[in-house]
Design a protein around this motif. Sequence first.
Motif: not given
Length: 444
Positions: A173, A176-179, A182
Motif C-alpha cells: 500500500f 503504490v501510495k494509497l490513501p 486503505y
Amino acid sequence: MRIPSIPGFDPEAFQKYFKNTGWLMLGKILSLIVGIFIAKFLGPHDFGDLSFATAFTAIIAAVGTLGLDSFIIREILDQPAKRDEILGTAFWMRLVVSIILVPSSVLIYLFFRNLSEQQGTELTLVVTFCASALFFKAFNIIDYYFQSQVRSKFVVQVQNICLIISSLIKISFVLVKLPLVYFAFALVLDGLLLAIGLGIIYHRENLHIRNWKFNDERAKSLLSKSWPLILSAVMVTLYMQIDILMLKYFAGSTEAGIYSAAARISEAWYFIPVAIVTSVFPAIIHARKTDPSRYQKRLQNLYDLLVVISLPVALIISLGADTFIHLLYGDKFLGAGAMLTIHIWSGIFVFLGSASGQYLLAEGFTMISFYRTAIGAIANILLNLWLIPLYGGLGASTATLIAYFVATFSILFYAKTRPQGIMVLKSLFLINIFSIVSTRLKKK
C-alpha cells in the motif's frame, strides 16, 4: 543473553520464557518496523487520524471482550467435556456484542464529531473500518482454548504468519501510495486473516466450530462472574489510549500523529517486565507459602532489578531522543523527540507496576488493583484536560508520566498494601542498591 543473578530469580525460567515467546517478540519488532514505515509515508496528520481511530475503537473493543478471557480457560479446565458448549456460548456472546458495537462506535464518533463541529468524511470511513475489525475478535476464543491446553505455540505461529502477510500488504500500500483509508481497511484484513488462521488450526486438531453450542444459563453464569472485569478492561484501555483521543480533540491530528510516533518508541519495550515477572513470580509465590521473610526479600529484589534495567534505558533514550526520532522517522515528525524525552520515563513505572500488580493478584487484592487502574485513568484524563490545551503533545507526555507514577504508588493509600508501596519507593530511589554498594566498599 546474560541474566543478573539475584535471589529468587531463575535465569533458566527466564530464558525458557524468551525461547517459548521468541517468535512473538520478533512479531512485535516487525509490527513496530512496519508501523514506523507507515507513519513516515502517511505523515503526522494522517498518522494522527489513524492513531485516533485505532485508539477510539480499542476503547470500544474493551467492552466487546466481556471480560471472558480467564473464565473461558478456567471453565474448559474444570469441565473439559463441556468444551463445545463453553466455546460456543462465549463465541456467540462476543459475536452479538461485536455486531452491536460496530455501528455504535461509528454513531458515537459521529456524535462527538458533530458536537465539536469537525468535518471529515474520510476519517468517518477510517473509524468505520477500524470498528469493523472488532467483528473478527470473537474468534479469539480459539486462542483461549489452546491456552487452556498449554499449546499456545500454534496460535503464535498463526499470528506470525498473518503478521507477515499483513506487513506485505501494508508495505505494498505504501509502495503504490494509497490513501489513508486503505491502511484502515488493512486492519479489517488483519482481523479476517487471524480469524481464518485460528479456524484452520482448530480444525486441524479434528475439532469443529459447527459443534459449538450456545447455552443461555452458561451465558448468564459467565456474565455474572465477568462484569467487574469488563469495567476493569475499559479502565485499562482508557488509561492507555485516552491521550490520543484528547490530543486529536484539543490539538488536532498532526499533534496526535507526532505524539503517537514518540509513544510507539517509548512503549516498544514494555514486554520486558512481563517476561521478567513471569519467570520470577513462581519462585516468589513459593516463598510466600514457605518463608514470609524471604517472600518480602524476593519482592524487593524484583523491584530493584526492574529499576536497574529501566532507569538506564530511560536515561539513554531521553538523552538521544531527537537522534532516535530523526533516524527512525526523518524530519516529518519534528517535536516527537521532546515528547519521547518525557514519555520514556513512564517505562520505569510500567515496570514497577507490572511487578506490584502481580503482588496484588497473589494477595487477592483484586479491588485495590482495579482502584489503582481507575485512579491512573482518572488522573490521566484530568491532567490531559489541563496540560494538552497548554502544551499539546508535551502536555500529554507529562500527563502520561504523572498518571503512571500516581497509579503505581496509589498502593500507599491503603493500609494493607502500604508496606509494599514503601518497598517500591525504596527501589525507585535505589536505596537498597546504594546500601549494598556501600557495604561492599566498606569491606574492601
